[in-house]
Every structure is written in C-alpha cells, then in structure tokens.
Enzyme design. Structure first.
Site, PDB file in Angstrom:
ATOM      1  N   GLY A   1       0.888  -1.230  -0.062  1.00 19.85           N
ATOM      2  CA  GLY A   1      -0.184  -0.143  -0.231  1.00 19.85           C
ATOM      3  C   GLY A   1       0.956   1.198  -0.113  1.00 19.85           C
TER       4      GLY A   1
ATOM      5  N   GLN B   1       2.761  10.092   1.329  1.00 15.20           N
ATOM      6  CA  GLN B   1       4.249   9.416   1.417  1.00 15.20           C
ATOM      7  C   GLN B   1       5.071   9.602   0.139  1.00 15.20           C
ATOM      8  OE1 GLN B   1       2.161   5.348   2.068  1.00 15.20           O
ATOM      9  NE2 GLN B   1       4.112   5.271   3.357  1.00 15.20           N
TER      10      GLN B   1
ATOM     11  N   CYS C   1       5.562   0.265   7.777  1.00 20.78           N
ATOM     12  CA  CYS C   1       5.060   1.423   6.951  1.00 20.78           C
ATOM     13  C   CYS C   1       6.462   1.646   6.111  1.00 20.78           C
ATOM     14  CB  CYS C   1       4.775   2.581   8.005  1.00 20.78           C
ATOM     15  SG  CYS C   1       4.200   3.996   6.744  1.00 20.78           S
ATOM     16  N   LEU C   2       6.323   2.065   4.822  1.00 20.07           N
ATOM     17  CA  LEU C   2       7.587   2.434   3.971  1.00 20.07           C
ATOM     18  C   LEU C   2       8.260   3.744   4.597  1.00 20.07           C
ATOM     19  CD1 LEU C   2       6.023   1.293   0.520  1.00 20.07           C
ATOM     20  CD2 LEU C   2       7.348   0.152   2.039  1.00 20.07           C
TER      21      LEU C   2
ATOM     22  N   HIS D   1      -4.872   1.199   7.394  1.00 20.48           N
ATOM     23  CA  HIS D   1      -3.471   1.942   7.517  1.00 20.48           C
ATOM     24  C   HIS D   1      -3.277   2.908   6.437  1.00 20.48           C
ATOM     25  CE1 HIS D   1       1.048   1.499   8.058  1.00 20.48           C
ATOM     26  NE2 HIS D   1       1.096   2.042   7.029  1.00 20.48           N
ATOM     27  N   GLU D   2      -3.548   2.658   5.146  1.00 20.88           N
ATOM     28  CA  GLU D   2      -3.332   3.817   4.176  1.00 20.88           C
ATOM     29  C   GLU D   2      -4.347   4.985   4.333  1.00 20.88           C
ATOM     30  OE1 GLU D   2      -0.609   3.625   2.367  1.00 20.88           O
ATOM     31  OE2 GLU D   2      -0.285   1.588   3.145  1.00 20.88           O
TER      32      GLU D   2
ATOM     33  N   HIS E   1      -3.050   7.370   6.528  1.00 19.40           N
ATOM     34  CA  HIS E   1      -2.013   8.307   5.846  1.00 19.40           C
ATOM     35  C   HIS E   1      -2.602   9.869   5.272  1.00 19.40           C
ATOM     36  CE1 HIS E   1       1.889   6.611   5.984  1.00 19.40           C
ATOM     37  NE2 HIS E   1       1.433   5.323   5.910  1.00 19.40           N
TER      38      HIS E   1
END
Length: 190
Positions: free
Chosen positions: A45, A50, A104-105, A146-147, A150
């Site tokens: 994701g 991000q 998380c990235l 989660h996304e 963001h």
C-alpha cells in the site's frame, strides 16, 4: 517512474489531505508511478502523502499476501485485490479489534502490533472516478485502514501505547536524521 518515499518526520505525513477531482493533472501517470514506487519498495500500500502530495489518494495491491499460508481461506480474493482509492471516507468500522504487526514504508525498520476493527465500510472513487461504497474485512480492511490513516495525517505509530512509543522513539529519531539502511528511494526531512 519510481518516486522517493517521504520519511517519518516529513510534515506532509501529518497533513489531512485534500480531495481531488477527475481533472487533477496527470492523475493516471501519478497512479502508475505510485504503484511502481510501491512495488520497488516491496510494499502492499502507498498513500499520496508518502510521496509528498497532500491529496486523498492511495493505492493497494495485496496480491503478494495470497501466497501466505495464514490467508489460505481468502487466497483468491487477495490475489485479485489491487485497487485505487480517491477521496476515500471510512463510513463505519465494526467488529472486534484485532492486533496485527504493522510496518510502513515511511517508517522503515519499525514494526509493532496495532489494534484495528475487523470490518470497514468505505466510500471512494476509483481511478475512473466511479463512486463505490464497499465493505471489507480481514487483512484487506487493515491495509485500507493503514493507508486511510495516511490521508488523515495519522501514522501507525500513533496507535501505540505510551510505553511502546517511548521504546521506538530512538528508531524514529534515527529515521528523521536519515540514519537508516533501506533498499528503496527515500527522502528524509531537512
């Protein structure tokens, strides 16, 4: 094109993102670049904040999870679950809260258990600006939540207990300073 992922500490990760319309410049190219960026970082994701854009857009492809034996009962659903979410709004969260180890990235090398509700109802537009209202459960709901966080300016570390936040504070400080070894393009706060 692979874009640099914004690291923990970048102010854009704390902004509540804005809606866009179908006239948003180069939208399909942006979506394609987001998928390419996500795949290059081995993610499932990626949200627009991000990559430095405070817009309500995120992409998800959980097909890599279809090979995980933990998801044998929903293998086929996961294999085909690749979606674009534009201007998403979670309308309802229900069911039991369950813990799952998230990463998380934008926060490399930090993984912690996070509690989330098991089912969501979400309204969103797809890449063709067709409106959908759908219900998701299991790991798909978790990845969406989660996304979605963001685009609301929330990070998974915000869901941690005070003690857990103290335990990861040193790692988070290292990330903001660029003191982390990663295998993908990243942009650190200045």
């Amino acid at each position: 094109m692979i874009l640099p992922i914004r690291a923990f500490g970048d102010p854009v990760l704390r902004k509540v993102a804005k809606d866009i319309d179908k006239e948003y410049p180069h939208l399909q190219e942006l979506i394609d670049n987001m998928f390419e960026t996500m795949y290059s970082a081995n993610g499932i994701g990626l949200a627009a904040p991000q990559i430095g854009l405070d817009i309500r857009l995120f992409v998800i492809d959980v097909s890599p999870l279809a090979e995980d034996e933990d998801y044998e009962d929903i293998k086929e659903e996961l294999a085909e679950f690749k979606k674009v979410f534009i201007n998403a709004q979670i309308l309802e969260e229900s069911g039991e809260e369950w813990k799952f180890n998230e990463g998380c990235l934008s926060i490399p090398d930090v993984r912690e258990d996070v509690k989330r509700k098991e089912t969501i109802v979400i309204e969103y537009y797809d890449e063709n600006f067709v409106k959908h209202t759908e219900t998701f459960s299991d790991i798909r709901a978790r990845v969406i939540q989660h996304e979605y966080d963001h685009i609301e300016g929330i990070l998974f570390t915000d869901h941690l207990s005070v003690l857990k936040k103290k335990l990861v504070k040193g790692k988070l400080n290292k990330i903001t300073q660029g003191d982390v070894n990663i295998g993908y393009k990243m942009r650190f706060p200045k």
